[in-house]
Write a protein that holds these residues in place. Structure first.
Motif, short mmCIF file in Angstrom:
data_model
loop_
_atom_site.label_atom_id
_atom_site.label_comp_id
_atom_site.label_asym_id
_atom_site.label_seq_id
_atom_site.Cartn_x
_atom_site.Cartn_y
_atom_site.Cartn_z
N PRO A 1 0.80 -1.22 0.00
CA PRO A 1 0.00 0.00 0.00
C PRO A 1 0.84 1.28 0.00
N ALA A 2 1.99 1.25 0.64
CA ALA A 2 2.83 2.45 0.70
C ALA A 2 3.33 2.88 -0.67
N TYR A 3 3.43 1.93 -1.61
CA TYR A 3 3.92 2.23 -2.95
C TYR A 3 2.81 2.42 -3.99
N GLN A 4 1.58 2.15 -3.60
CA GLN A 4 0.50 2.19 -4.58
C GLN A 4 0.43 3.52 -5.34
N ARG A 5 0.43 4.60 -4.59
CA ARG A 5 0.30 5.92 -5.22
C ARG A 5 1.48 6.24 -6.13
N LEU A 6 2.67 5.75 -5.77
CA LEU A 6 3.88 6.08 -6.52
C LEU A 6 4.02 5.28 -7.82
N VAL A 7 3.49 4.06 -7.86
CA VAL A 7 3.73 3.21 -9.04
C VAL A 7 2.50 3.01 -9.92
N ARG A 8 1.33 3.45 -9.48
CA ARG A 8 0.10 3.03 -10.15
C ARG A 8 0.01 3.50 -11.60
N ARG A 9 0.70 4.59 -11.96
CA ARG A 9 0.67 5.06 -13.35
C ARG A 9 1.89 4.59 -14.15
N GLN A 10 2.75 3.80 -13.52
CA GLN A 10 3.97 3.37 -14.20
C GLN A 10 3.98 1.89 -14.55
N VAL A 11 3.29 1.08 -13.76
CA VAL A 11 3.28 -0.37 -13.99
C VAL A 11 1.84 -0.88 -13.95
N THR A 12 1.64 -2.03 -14.54
CA THR A 12 0.34 -2.67 -14.49
C THR A 12 0.49 -4.05 -13.86
N GLY A 13 -0.56 -4.52 -13.23
CA GLY A 13 -0.50 -5.83 -12.59
C GLY A 13 -1.84 -6.20 -11.99
N GLU A 14 -1.80 -7.21 -11.14
CA GLU A 14 -3.00 -7.74 -10.52
C GLU A 14 -3.13 -7.20 -9.10
N LYS A 15 -4.31 -6.75 -8.75
CA LYS A 15 -4.54 -6.27 -7.39
C LYS A 15 -4.60 -7.47 -6.45
N VAL A 16 -3.72 -7.48 -5.46
CA VAL A 16 -3.64 -8.58 -4.50
C VAL A 16 -3.43 -7.99 -3.10
N ALA A 17 -4.33 -8.32 -2.17
CA ALA A 17 -4.15 -7.95 -0.75
C ALA A 17 -3.80 -6.48 -0.56
N ASP A 18 -4.59 -5.58 -1.13
CA ASP A 18 -4.38 -4.14 -0.99
C ASP A 18 -3.08 -3.66 -1.62
N GLY A 19 -2.49 -4.46 -2.48
CA GLY A 19 -1.28 -4.08 -3.18
C GLY A 19 -1.39 -4.46 -4.64
N LEU A 20 -0.25 -4.43 -5.34
CA LEU A 20 -0.21 -4.71 -6.77
C LEU A 20 0.85 -5.76 -7.05
N PHE A 21 0.43 -6.88 -7.66
CA PHE A 21 1.36 -7.94 -8.05
C PHE A 21 1.79 -7.70 -9.49
N TRP A 22 3.10 -7.59 -9.70
CA TRP A 22 3.68 -7.32 -11.02
C TRP A 22 4.51 -8.51 -11.47
#
Length: 240
Positions: free
Chosen positions: A174-195
């Motif tokens: 969650p701490a990185y969500q705002r920073l990476v959300r427009r740079q990488v794509t992936g699967e939403k997993v447990a309030d985070g992003l799996f790349w």
């Protein structure tokens, strides 16, 4: 059984210091998803003197509580080594890391399920990389590897940022969500992003690992509260 060179999958979980339940979480995740990761032997120094068959899970939990900085684990092949950070707030910085070293492919679904089972809101970043050419002598794994994997990103507990080169796969907390959300794509997993592939994060998020001055190795952009200021590091050294 003689020694041999192997390629090792290394999974690391970075999280904010302050939680002390990783040993219990490890037991639960291993029991359900990766039984070979159960701590057959364990201890904070070599040789590992703790034994699960003799001391039980309560003995493992006590060993973690009494460890100074790291509790080492020897599992059952193909899980050859693991470590749990036992660092408490104080001399070290606010980020801790736990690791799994296994002779398994990075795509093994058991590894993915195990990695996800250890996630919680304080997890910052989880990654998988391959370290090539380590020595396995019996059930003991030796480094350094001939071909290093992802570099360690939180020396002395201070988070440096994301690796310049992408891992095989990773999870952004969650701490990185705002920073990476427009740079990488992936699967939403447990309030985070799996790349697991595609464009990697941009340079301002990269740890500057080649900087000669350790004080300048942190990325230009990181989540707040994951590293100490220079003054805090100096003060911690004075009170050590």
């Amino acid at each position: 059984m003689g020694e041999r060179k192997i390629d090792v999958l290394v999974v690391r979980w970075y999280e904010r210091a302050g939680r002390d339940d990783i040993a219990a979480r490890w037991l639960d995740a291993a029991r359900e998803h990766l039984p070979e990761a159960m701590p057959r032997r364990f201890g904070d120094t070599e040789p590992l003197r703790g034994r699960l068959d003799r001391d039980g899970e309560e003995g493992f939990l006590r060993a973690y509580d009494s460890a100074d900085s790291l509790l080492f684990i020897s599992g059952k092949g193909p899980v050859h080594h693991a470590s749990l950070s036992a660092t408490r707030p104080g001399y070290f910085g606010p980020t801790v890391a736990h690791s799994l070293h296994a002779e398994l492919p990075a795509t093994d679904p058991r590894v993915h399920r195990f990695a996800r089972a250890l996630l919680h809101p304080s997890t910052i970043y989880v990654s998988a990389s391959i370290e090539g050419g380590e020595i396995l002598d019996g059930d003991t794994l030796y480094g350094p590897p001939e071909r290093p994997g992802e570099p360690f990103l939180a020396p002395v507990g201070d988070w440096l940022g994301l690796p310049p080169r992408p891992p095989i796969w990773c999870w952004f907390g969650p701490a990185y969500q705002r920073l990476v959300r427009r740079q990488v794509t992936g699967e939403k997993v447990a309030d985070g992003l799996f790349w697991s592939g595609g464009p990697w994060v941009r340079e301002p998020l990269h740890a500057r690992l080649s900087e000669p001055d350790p004080n300048h190795r942190a990325a230009l952009r990181t989540p707040r509260g994951l590293r100490r200021s220079t003054l805090q590091i100096i003060m911690a050294g004075l009170h050590r």
